[in-house]
Design an enzyme around this catalytic site. Structure first.
Site, PDB file in Angstrom:
ATOM      1  CG  ASP A 139      -1.928  -1.121   1.202  1.00 52.60           C
ATOM      2  OD1 ASP A 139      -2.382  -1.480   0.102  1.00 52.60           O
ATOM      3  OD2 ASP A 139      -2.256  -1.640   2.281  1.00 52.60           O
ATOM      4  CG  ASP A 158      -6.758  -1.608  -1.438  1.00 54.78           C
ATOM      5  OD1 ASP A 158      -7.038  -2.821  -1.503  1.00 54.78           O
ATOM      6  OD2 ASP A 158      -5.775  -1.166  -0.814  1.00 54.78           O
TER       7      ASP A 158
END
Length: 205
Positions: A139, A158
């Protein structure tokens, strides 16, 4: 005596269930674009953000900060990393099953976004350290704070998943069906999906 339906008329039960090639192509193309974009941004993040302080953008609205997440949002379920690949594989299987009857182009985009996002994070779970099916997801995007103070740090996979789910909810709320038909507020179909759009009906008339 009535005439037999011509090939490609879409009036037979079998024809009604066939996916529309354009819709399937859009689903696949959307998934590939989402997957490639996610892979490229993760590679760039690993190259540029490793061992570096968060990068502040847009006056602090966005920060770029490399995080390796073993769980879900806010590292929830970090002790059960192996569960997430199984859930993702189930989602992918469901999307592929849905594609067997897919005729709606908006639904193709929605399912393609979900599929691309699911594959992006699944690749991390399978191929990244520390072990297969226990890999940590990369991330790098944090909003309003550098360390996910206000919202979980996320990646493009995401984002693709969230956008795909939101689009799916909007399509459901507006009565758009995956087979290309629509239903009204009373739950009744506005037109027969096998007969095509209203414009196509006028052309056949």
């Amino acid at each position: 005596m009535s005439a037999a339906p011509t090939a490609g008329s879409g009036r037979t039960e079998q024809g009604d269930r066939r996916p529309r090639p354009r819709a399937v192509a859009i689903l696949a193309g959307t998934a590939v674009v989402a997957l490639v974009a996610d892979a490229v941004t993760k590679h760039l993040a690993l190259e540029a953000l490793t061992d570096r302080e968060p990068v502040r953008l847009l006056g602090g609205a966005i920060y770029l900060n490399l995080v390796r997440n073993s769980g879900a949002a806010w590292s929830i379920g970090s002790d059960y990393t192996w569960v997430f690949p199984l859930i993702t594989i189930g989602v992918i299987g469901w999307i592929l099953w849905m594609a067997l009857r897919l005729r709606s182009l908006p639904w193709a985009v929605s399912l393609g976004l979900v599929l691309g996002g699911a594959l992006g994070n699944l690749a991390d779970r399978i191929f990244r350290a520390p072990a297969p099916f226990h890999g940590h997801v990369v991330d790098m995007i944090s909003v309003f704070g550098p360390f996910g103070e206000y919202f979980p740090v996320f990646n493009l996979a995401d984002s693709s998943l969230v956008c795909g789910v939101i689009l799916a909810l909007l399509l459901e709320l507006t009565g758009r069906q995956r087979d290309g038909g629509r239903v009204g507020r009373d739950g009744r179909p506005l037109q027969d999906p096998a007969d095509g759009s209203a414009a196509e009906q006028r052309e056949r008339a």
